[in-house]
Design a protein around this motif. Structure first.
Motif, PDB file in Angstrom:
ATOM      1  N   UNK A  60       2.042 -46.706  57.131  1.00 38.14           N
ATOM      2  CA  UNK A  60       3.282 -47.511  56.617  1.00 38.14           C
ATOM      3  C   UNK A  60       4.124 -46.862  55.791  1.00 38.14           C
ATOM      4  N   UNK A  61       4.765 -47.653  55.014  1.00 38.70           N
ATOM      5  CA  UNK A  61       4.848 -48.976  54.850  1.00 38.70           C
ATOM      6  C   UNK A  61       5.535 -49.698  56.054  1.00 38.70           C
ATOM      7  N   UNK A  73       3.007 -54.177  54.959  1.00 42.33           N
ATOM      8  CA  UNK A  73       1.868 -53.714  55.445  1.00 42.33           C
ATOM      9  C   UNK A  73       1.466 -52.195  55.305  1.00 42.33           C
ATOM     10  N   UNK A  74       0.358 -51.701  54.734  1.00 44.63           N
ATOM     11  CA  UNK A  74       0.015 -50.447  54.728  1.00 44.63           C
ATOM     12  C   UNK A  74      -1.080 -50.038  55.640  1.00 44.63           C
ATOM     13  N   UNK A  75      -1.411 -48.771  55.689  1.00 47.57           N
ATOM     14  CA  UNK A  75      -2.333 -48.168  56.554  1.00 47.57           C
ATOM     15  C   UNK A  75      -3.718 -49.007  56.547  1.00 47.57           C
ATOM     16  N   UNK A  76      -3.982 -49.454  58.035  1.00 48.63           N
ATOM     17  CA  UNK A  76      -5.105 -50.322  58.116  1.00 48.63           C
ATOM     18  C   UNK A  76      -4.972 -51.735  58.077  1.00 48.63           C
ATOM     19  N   UNK A  77      -3.633 -52.378  57.962  1.00 46.34           N
ATOM     20  CA  UNK A  77      -3.394 -53.788  57.827  1.00 46.34           C
ATOM     21  C   UNK A  77      -3.261 -54.135  59.056  1.00 46.34           C
ATOM     22  N   UNK A  78      -3.568 -55.453  59.173  1.00 45.87           N
ATOM     23  CA  UNK A  78      -3.171 -56.333  60.699  1.00 45.87           C
ATOM     24  C   UNK A  78      -2.442 -57.485  60.160  1.00 45.87           C
ATOM     25  N   UNK A  79      -1.394 -57.988  60.836  1.00 46.08           N
ATOM     26  CA  UNK A  79      -0.980 -59.222  60.748  1.00 46.08           C
ATOM     27  C   UNK A  79      -0.765 -59.853  62.191  1.00 46.08           C
TER      28      UNK A  79
END
Length: 294
Positions: A60-61, A73-79
């Motif tokens: 990301x971001x 959202x940074x690395x590894x985040x889901x939405x």
């Protein structure tokens, strides 16, 4: 923002690429950026999709807003953005790396959709941070399958897509870091939430829902507190407040008309409700949000 001052929101429907199976698609964030430009939408323009967006960020971001809540959202985040929610990308769509899975409601079989909590009303949207790499590995397989269009008959390919998407959603729904405010197997809360989603513009009283659903007010309050961390009345009010914010920002309706649409008998009652819960009048909220976006 149009000449009348309100921030236009586009109702967005899923148009898959030529040759792609109907009802689902997997894109890189860069491809989503290109598609938005192709269809003439500004990258920061708010949209109201009629389908699911499942966003996974590798680096990301990526900044976005879902129903007036901002997320980075940074690395590894889901939405997981559900149909009907207002999605607005703020920055990073052209530069962040990641993927987005787009899919229609009703794509999965009923049993899987129920187990993965796919077609329930949207919970409070928060970024997900799975505790292992199983969702990431499943997404890799799903992306690979979309890269193999033509290797299988379309019907068989679609079944593979459904199965992989089912695994991915089940992993996210039940893994560590899964979505909150879901209620799990809390039947009273699930029925209450569905009733609120259907009737919030007509009924604001917990007593009305309790009577129609066959529960006591105490039972609904306890079930809602266990599942969502708040009382039943607060839950109803938050749903009304969300819709009020949507209408105030994304429509040109007078505040009195917004109140009427949400079941308030007179404008003063709506203003009092809104100010009590937000600390500002509907008109002040509208002006503040539009000034911030201009």
């Amino acid at each position: 923002m149009n000449r009348n001052g309100h921030i236009e929101v586009t109702d967005l429907h899923l148009r898959t690429s030529a040759g792609a199976p109907p009802g689902a698609e997997v894109l890189s964030l860069g491809a989503l950026h290109t598609r938005a430009l192709k269809h003439g939408r500004g990258l920061a323009a708010p949209v109201r999709p009629s389908f699911h967006h499942l966003i996974a960020v590798r680096s990301g971001p990526l900044s976005c807003s879902v129903d007036f809540a901002d997320h980075t959202l940074e690395e590894g985040a889901w939405l997981w953005v559900r149909p009907g929610q207002i999605l607005q990308f703020r920055s990073g769509l052209a530069t962040a790396e990641g993927s987005v899975v787009l899919f229609q409601p009703g794509l999965l079989d009923a049993a899987t959709a129920r187990a993965a909590r796919v077609d329930r009303p949207a919970p409070r949207t928060v970024p997900l941070h799975p505790g292992d790499d199983a969702p990431r590995r499943t997404l890799d397989l799903l992306e690979d399958e979309f890269g193999r269009l033509g290797e299988l008959p379309l019907e068989a390919h679609m079944e593979v897509v459904r199965h992989l998407l089912s695994v991915l959603l089940l992993r996210l729904a039940h893994g560590r870091g899964g979505p909150g405010e879901d209620g799990g197997d809390n039947e009273a809360f699930q029925r209450f939430r569905e009733a609120v989603e259907r009737d919030f513009a007509h009924s604001h009283r917990v007593e009305d829902y309790a009577r129609r659903l066959g529960y006591s007010v105490r039972t609904l309050t306890r079930a809602t507190r266990d599942a969502a961390g708040c009382g039943a009345k607060h839950f109803v009010d938050e749903r009304v407040l969300l819709e009020a914010r949507r209408l105030l920002v994304h429509s040109g309706l007078a505040t009195s008309v917004v109140g009427e649409r949400l079941g308030f008998p007179e404008a003063t009652a709506f203003t009092r409700f809104f100010r009590t819960r937000t600390g500002e009048t509907p008109a002040a909220f509208r002006a503040r949000y539009r000034n911030a976006e201009s």
